[in-house]
Design an enzyme around this catalytic site. Structure first.
Site, short mmCIF file in Angstrom:
data_model
loop_
_atom_site.label_atom_id
_atom_site.label_comp_id
_atom_site.label_asym_id
_atom_site.label_seq_id
_atom_site.Cartn_x
_atom_site.Cartn_y
_atom_site.Cartn_z
CE1 TYR A 135 68.92 72.57 48.69
CE2 TYR A 135 69.33 73.18 46.14
CZ TYR A 135 69.07 71.71 47.19
OH TYR A 135 69.48 70.33 47.36
CE LYS A 163 66.26 70.65 47.20
NZ LYS A 163 65.92 69.87 48.33
O1 MN9 Z 1 66.43 66.77 46.97
C1 MN9 Z 1 67.12 65.66 48.34
N1 MN9 Z 1 68.38 66.56 48.98
C2 MN9 Z 1 69.81 66.56 48.27
C3 MN9 Z 1 66.75 66.53 48.38
O2 MN9 Z 1 70.00 65.10 48.04
C4 MN9 Z 1 70.59 66.83 49.26
C5 MN9 Z 1 67.02 64.50 49.63
O3 MN9 Z 1 66.09 63.78 48.53
C6 MN9 Z 1 67.79 63.59 49.85
O4 MN9 Z 1 68.25 63.09 48.76
C7 MN9 Z 1 67.28 62.25 50.67
C8 MN9 Z 1 68.63 61.78 51.24
O5 MN9 Z 1 69.28 61.83 52.72
O6 MN9 Z 1 66.76 63.52 51.78
#
Ligand code: MN9
Length: 292
Positions: A135, A163
């Site tokens: 991640y 990821k």
């Molecule tokens: O899981 C998410 N990452 C985080 C992935 O929240 C750190 C993304 O979906 C973000 O929330 C999204 C908004 O920046 O892309």
């Protein structure tokens, strides 16, 4: 060539009105999202407020999701903790539940060196018979892997991919091209179309909890080469994401879920609830783009 594709909601962790983990709600959300056509779920990530949960809650949440999830779909469990032995405990628990993969942020807070991060992932990979997904989330973990670092990690056969929650599309493209047999999940929903454009096939995201149909449509439009329509859909979701980021992404997502009749509570303290003004802004935006 990796065959993993589609969208994987990074599930929110539902809490009841007393702030307690609500596994019943989690199962209802899983059932709803799988009817929408998602490919699987990412459990216990940032969106799931995993670092605000106890170990027991993390385990219970994963158990609930696995129980509700259609066995044809994939469950990926973020098992990352700070100490290797604690991560391994969660990894072994996830393995018993037959997850598709385990995933971990690099241990944060202490400034470890690259050999230590590398050893951390090797130890995880050796501890279970399940593939490991790195991640990569420099904005939250504070750890910036270089291309060489990532190549070193990906040279381990048990590391199935990444990821990639980073705005570095150049790095993502180079990784996809170098490792066609591995899976590089796009981790920023606002970049989905751009990432498809550099060859990504799968995405893990927080906003897939609230508008999976828009992203599934985006994938479809991309496959059908309908460029203008795909750009329009990405523009719509980005307008929503912009507002969610302004009020706090996870708090905003939980507010939209409540407006959708899927009340998953509010984010755990020290997160503060949204103000009435912020709630009004979220509602107005969600109505404008017809997600409520
Ligand atoms: O899981 C998410 N990452 C985080 C992935 O929240 C750190 C993304 O979906 C973000 O929330 C999204 C908004 O920046 O892309």
């Amino acid at each position: 060539m990796s065959t993993i594709s589609g969208i994987y909601p990074a599930l929110v962790t539902p809490f009841d009105e007393y702030g307690k983990l609500d596994t019943n709600r989690a199962q209802i959300l899983v059932e709803k999202l799988q009817k929408n056509g998602v490919s699987g779920f990412y459990v216990g990530g940032s969106t799931g407020e995993s670092y605000l949960l106890s170990v027991d809650e993390r385990k219970k949440m994963l158990e609930a999701v696995v129980e509700a999830c259609d066995p044809k779909l994939d469950v990926i469990a973020n098992i990352g903790m700070l100490a290797t032995e604690h991560s391994i405990e969660l990894a072994k628990h996830a393995e018993k539940l037959n997850v598709k993969a385990i995933s971990s942020v690099p241990p944060f807070y202490f400034p470890f060196n690259m050999d230590e991060y590398f050893q951390y992932y090797c130890d995880l990979a050796d501890s279970v018979d399940v593939p490991v997904l790195v991640y990569n989330i420099p904005a939250m973990s504070g750890i910036q892997f270089s291309m060489d670092d990532l190549e070193r990690l990906l040279s381990n056969d048990k590391i199935m991919g990444l990821k990639h929650t980073s705005y570095d599309l150049f790095q993502l493209q180079r990784l996809i091209q170098h490792y066609p047999e591995k899976t590089m999940f796009v981790g920023h929903d606002e970049l989905l179309l751009s990432a498809l454009g550099v060859g990504a096939k799968a995405a893990i995201g927080s906003t897939f909890n609230i508008m999976p149909e828009k992203y599934i449509m985006l994938f479809d439009l991309y496959k059908k080469n309908k460029k203008e329509e795909a750009i329009t859909v990405q523009g719509e979701v980005n307008a929503i994401i912009e507002v969610l980021c302004k009020v706090g992404i996870f708090k905003g997502i939980k507010e939209v879920l409540t407006l959708q009749g899927m009340d998953c509570g509010v984010c755990r303290k020290p997160f503060q609830p949204l103000t009435e003004t912020q709630k009004a802004l979220v509602k107005e935006t969600a109505e404008k783009y017809r997600i409520i």
